[in-house]
Design an enzyme around this catalytic site. Sequence first.
Site, PDB file in Angstrom:
ATOM      1  N   SER A 150       0.831  -1.196   0.000  1.00 43.87           N
ATOM      2  CA  SER A 150       0.000   0.000   0.000  1.00 43.87           C
ATOM      3  C   SER A 150       0.866   1.246   0.000  1.00 43.87           C
ATOM      4  O   SER A 150       1.795   1.356   0.807  1.00 43.87           O
ATOM      5  CB  SER A 150      -0.907  -0.008   1.241  1.00 43.87           C
ATOM      6  N   SER A 151       0.590   2.187  -0.890  1.00 41.69           N
ATOM      7  CA  SER A 151       1.295   3.469  -0.960  1.00 41.69           C
ATOM      8  C   SER A 151       2.797   3.230  -1.156  1.00 41.69           C
ATOM      9  O   SER A 151       3.202   2.732  -2.200  1.00 41.69           O
ATOM     10  CB  SER A 151       1.002   4.287   0.295  1.00 41.69           C
TER      11      SER A 151
END
Length: 427
Positions: A150-151
């Site tokens: 994520s990210s």
Amino acid sequence: MKIRRRLLYALASMLTLAGLALAAPRPAFAAALTEVTSFGSNPGGMRMHIYVPDTRPANPAIVVAMHGCGGSGPGFYSGSEFAALADRYGFLVIYPSAMQEAGFGKCFDTWSAAAKQRNGGSDPVSIASMVAYAGQRYGGDQNRVYATGSSSGGMMTQHMLSLYPDLFKAGASFMGVPFTCFANAADYPPGGQCTGGSMNRTPQQWGDAVRQASAGYTGARPRVQLWHGTNDTLVPYSLLQESIEQWTNVFGLSTTPSSSDTPQPSWNRRRWADPAGTVQVEAYSIQGAGHSLPSTGMAAAAIAFFGLTTPPTTPPTTPPTTSACRVTAAVNAWNTGLTTNLTITNTGNAPITGWTLAFDLPTGQTVTGGWNASYAPTSGRVTATHVSYNANLAAGASISIGYQATHTGNSGAPTAYSLNSSTCTTG
């Protein structure tokens, strides 16, 4: 500008915490997350945690699951659904923790020159070492390794697929950016060209960056799944299109999708299939979502994309045992050098055909040469691999191997021996 950065940091923190609330409840019988303190070459100075489900096949698949900036491996374990899915489908999950400071706290290094080269150093080498350790210690299948995150972890997902296409079979990048999007550390968020909203390269330029990262590689490329919220302003939604252009170009596909659908409300999916009908690139636009992925059900969609949705049928094993062994060590040290002779004994009832002996080299020691085996890497958790004339080890039989090394004061013997992933006794 300082006020804006503080506001952005606070927003990122709140969104990260919001994501942590989405994890499915864990069954009471589930195995625990375990930290590994010595897993091999670690130029990124990273921490490693691994989740090994109680029920799994002898050679389980490996999923590397990476957190966002300011997070940690244990935090992503608690705040995502991957461990619960591992309980259901019997794969290992590695949770790396980034230790390098960037705009929003500790982030995975996707900006440095070293990180953009295969085996160049920094976080990518550390993550590859974690994968190798999971194979040595738990029998993890090195032909079924997958990345997700994520990210910052989504950025590193696309990064690892570019640098190690021979290791990773597929990846699912949540709110990531294309490989080489960041020019350097100053370009990392907040600010910079990559996430500033103006990044726009041609598909050929993006594809060339991936091909140059693994020059000479002609094998199959890892399949790619991409996720982005249409209202993401921290990592702009426009970067989803740049990632699509990069990976469709790598596969030699048109940027026009083969198909599109809505598998769930607000999930708009586009797919790019090769002439054989295999979906090589898949992109999800999550309508109205900000910087808050993955949310409920998305990890399951990633695991399905990897092809890991067949439940295991083997009984629990912790860890898999493939042999019984004993290792004795004899060290001869001087000034800044030493030699170590290792005697490996097969104490099991069955012969071993083809062996590897893994061990933790004391801090400060570096292998400079060896005999009766090949050694890699040269520090950290080292693996000695048989040579042609000693690959077979009969029940009750012993073989001797050894190496020469330099040291910086610690001339001790190795520790934590394992033969073909089975822990050995010493003495």
